[in-house]
Design a protein around this motif. Sequence first.
Motif, PDB file in Angstrom:
ATOM      1  N   ILE A 258       0.852  -1.206   0.000  1.00 29.43           N
ATOM      2  CA  ILE A 258       0.000   0.000   0.000  1.00 29.43           C
ATOM      3  C   ILE A 258       0.882   1.248   0.000  1.00 29.43           C
ATOM      4  O   ILE A 258       0.678   2.175  -0.787  1.00 29.43           O
ATOM      5  N   LEU A 259       1.873   1.254   0.887  1.00 24.18           N
ATOM      6  CA  LEU A 259       2.696   2.460   1.046  1.00 24.18           C
ATOM      7  C   LEU A 259       3.434   2.848  -0.233  1.00 24.18           C
ATOM      8  O   LEU A 259       3.530   4.020  -0.574  1.00 24.18           O
ATOM      9  N   LEU A 260       3.969   1.872  -0.932  1.00 29.37           N
ATOM     10  CA  LEU A 260       4.799   2.200  -2.090  1.00 29.37           C
ATOM     11  C   LEU A 260       4.036   2.204  -3.408  1.00 29.37           C
ATOM     12  O   LEU A 260       4.464   2.839  -4.366  1.00 29.37           O
TER      13      LEU A 260
ATOM     14  N   GLU B  25      -2.433   3.573  -5.588  1.00 26.44           N
ATOM     15  CA  GLU B  25      -2.529   4.615  -6.622  1.00 26.44           C
ATOM     16  C   GLU B  25      -3.487   5.758  -6.303  1.00 26.44           C
ATOM     17  O   GLU B  25      -3.439   6.807  -6.938  1.00 26.44           O
ATOM     18  N   GLY B  26      -4.365   5.576  -5.309  1.00 24.33           N
ATOM     19  CA  GLY B  26      -5.304   6.643  -4.955  1.00 24.33           C
ATOM     20  C   GLY B  26      -4.639   7.653  -4.040  1.00 24.33           C
ATOM     21  O   GLY B  26      -3.461   7.528  -3.708  1.00 24.33           O
ATOM     22  N   PRO B  27      -5.390   8.664  -3.637  1.00 24.53           N
ATOM     23  CA  PRO B  27      -4.834   9.665  -2.723  1.00 24.53           C
ATOM     24  C   PRO B  27      -4.561   9.066  -1.344  1.00 24.53           C
ATOM     25  O   PRO B  27      -5.325   8.202  -0.893  1.00 24.53           O
ATOM     26  N   VAL B  28      -3.489   9.462  -0.727  1.00 24.66           N
ATOM     27  CA  VAL B  28      -3.159   8.986   0.627  1.00 24.66           C
ATOM     28  C   VAL B  28      -2.932  10.222   1.505  1.00 24.66           C
ATOM     29  O   VAL B  28      -2.042  11.034   1.224  1.00 24.66           O
TER      30      VAL B  28
ATOM     31  N   VAL C 122      18.629   6.788  -8.149  1.00 19.69           N
ATOM     32  CA  VAL C 122      17.368   6.036  -8.075  1.00 19.69           C
ATOM     33  C   VAL C 122      17.025   5.561  -9.483  1.00 19.69           C
ATOM     34  O   VAL C 122      17.119   6.325 -10.439  1.00 19.69           O
ATOM     35  N   GLY C 123      16.611   4.314  -9.614  1.00 21.77           N
ATOM     36  CA  GLY C 123      16.324   3.744 -10.940  1.00 21.77           C
ATOM     37  C   GLY C 123      15.148   4.434 -11.624  1.00 21.77           C
ATOM     38  O   GLY C 123      14.488   5.303 -11.048  1.00 21.77           O
ATOM     39  N   LYS C 124      14.882   4.022 -12.847  1.00 16.70           N
ATOM     40  CA  LYS C 124      13.785   4.652 -13.604  1.00 16.70           C
ATOM     41  C   LYS C 124      12.428   4.286 -13.022  1.00 16.70           C
ATOM     42  O   LYS C 124      11.482   5.062 -13.047  1.00 16.70           O
ATOM     43  N   GLU C 125      12.309   3.045 -12.489  1.00 15.24           N
ATOM     44  CA  GLU C 125      11.050   2.587 -11.910  1.00 15.24           C
ATOM     45  C   GLU C 125      10.886   3.189 -10.523  1.00 15.24           C
ATOM     46  O   GLU C 125      11.371   2.632  -9.537  1.00 15.24           O
ATOM     47  N   LYS C 126      10.237   4.334 -10.428  1.00 17.67           N
ATOM     48  CA  LYS C 126      10.115   4.999  -9.134  1.00 17.67           C
ATOM     49  C   LYS C 126       8.853   4.574  -8.404  1.00 17.67           C
ATOM     50  O   LYS C 126       7.802   4.408  -9.018  1.00 17.67           O
ATOM     51  N   ASP C 127       8.963   4.407  -7.047  1.00 20.04           N
ATOM     52  CA  ASP C 127       7.759   4.102  -6.287  1.00 20.04           C
ATOM     53  C   ASP C 127       7.033   5.402  -5.950  1.00 20.04           C
ATOM     54  O   ASP C 127       7.426   6.485  -6.369  1.00 20.04           O
ATOM     55  N   ARG C 128       5.945   5.277  -5.168  1.00 18.52           N
ATOM     56  CA  ARG C 128       5.082   6.440  -4.899  1.00 18.52           C
ATOM     57  C   ARG C 128       5.862   7.604  -4.281  1.00 18.52           C
ATOM     58  O   ARG C 128       5.686   8.756  -4.657  1.00 18.52           O
ATOM     59  N   LEU C 129       6.757   7.276  -3.313  1.00 13.93           N
ATOM     60  CA  LEU C 129       7.486   8.362  -2.661  1.00 13.93           C
ATOM     61  C   LEU C 129       8.632   8.884  -3.525  1.00 13.93           C
ATOM     62  O   LEU C 129       8.908  10.075  -3.546  1.00 13.93           O
ATOM     63  N   GLU C 130       9.270   7.950  -4.242  1.00  9.71           N
ATOM     64  CA  GLU C 130      10.397   8.374  -5.078  1.00  9.71           C
ATOM     65  C   GLU C 130       9.955   9.302  -6.210  1.00  9.71           C
ATOM     66  O   GLU C 130      10.776   9.973  -6.821  1.00  9.71           O
ATOM     67  N   SER C 131       8.649   9.296  -6.503  1.00 14.93           N
ATOM     68  CA  SER C 131       8.149  10.145  -7.585  1.00 14.93           C
ATOM     69  C   SER C 131       7.937  11.595  -7.150  1.00 14.93           C
ATOM     70  O   SER C 131       7.541  12.436  -7.947  1.00 14.93           O
ATOM     71  N   GLU C 132       8.200  11.891  -5.877  1.00 10.32           N
ATOM     72  CA  GLU C 132       8.083  13.272  -5.399  1.00 10.32           C
ATOM     73  C   GLU C 132       9.186  14.131  -6.023  1.00 10.32           C
ATOM     74  O   GLU C 132      10.221  13.634  -6.434  1.00 10.32           O
TER      75      GLU C 132
END
Length: 216
Positions: free
Chosen positions: A64-66, A69-72, A157-167
């Motif tokens: 869920i954390l990473l 896709e919805g708002p958190v 950081v790799g190209k595949e970013k998780d939810r936080l890495e996309s900040e």
Amino acid sequence: MRLCYNRIERGKKVSYFITFEGADGCGKTTQLNNISKMLTDMNIENVTTREPGATPLGVELRKILLHYEGPVADECETFLYLADRAQHVQNFIKPSLKEGKIVLCDRYTDSTVAYQGYGRGVSVEKLNYLNDIATNSFKPDLTIVFDVDSETAQTRVGKEKDRLESEGIEFYKKIRFGYLKMAENEPDRIKVVDASKSIDEVFEQTKAIILGFLNK
Ligand SMILES: Nc1ncnc2c1ncn2[C@@H]1O[C@H](COP(=O)(O)OP(=O)(O)OP(=O)(O)O)[C@@H](O)[C@H]1O
Ligand SMILES: [Mg+2]
């Protein structure tokens, strides 16, 4: 004063809780694995672990954390990390220490303060209190912060970013500032490594801190 779970003496069973901290891409996992190998080569029992997601329940929370896709809501994110941590301390970290192992942990309470506090703007004072509840006031004996400028960290950081890495980069600058502030406030527990250097050089710095700590 340093809170040691179980003081190490040479030739006896050893047991310390050491955390690895820093923003995404700073090199935590790389060095944690290097240190684990070094300790194993020295015949010092150790175990590696990470947050979030080191327990079966934590694996679900990590998804869920990473990847949700919805708002958190910021507070929701905070409580999910804290729930993962509570389970981790009770069901993995403390039992491993009781078995006489050094626990090397990739992220812990300082990540919450850095990301949700300094990064998202949740009150640091409240987060310290919540971290205290989640962990039953269980603190690391030693914490290493890998410090590198946010632009360099982002390129690692790799190209595949998780939810936080996309900040964006501004978020990461706040996190870096937060870690350095925490290190300034708790110099006995938190040691800062210059993570802009090569992997080998960062390892030398990390090794010196850990061996210095173990031999104290
Ligand atoms: N000192 C360094 N110099 C250059 N590249 C590095 C250095 N340390 C690590 N790397 C590389 O950068 C990438 C990210 O490193 P690593 O996974 O250890 O970072 P991390 O802090 O654990 O990141 P995350 O928070 O995203 O898990 C890896 O490809 C790693 O090989
Ligand atoms: Mg990592």
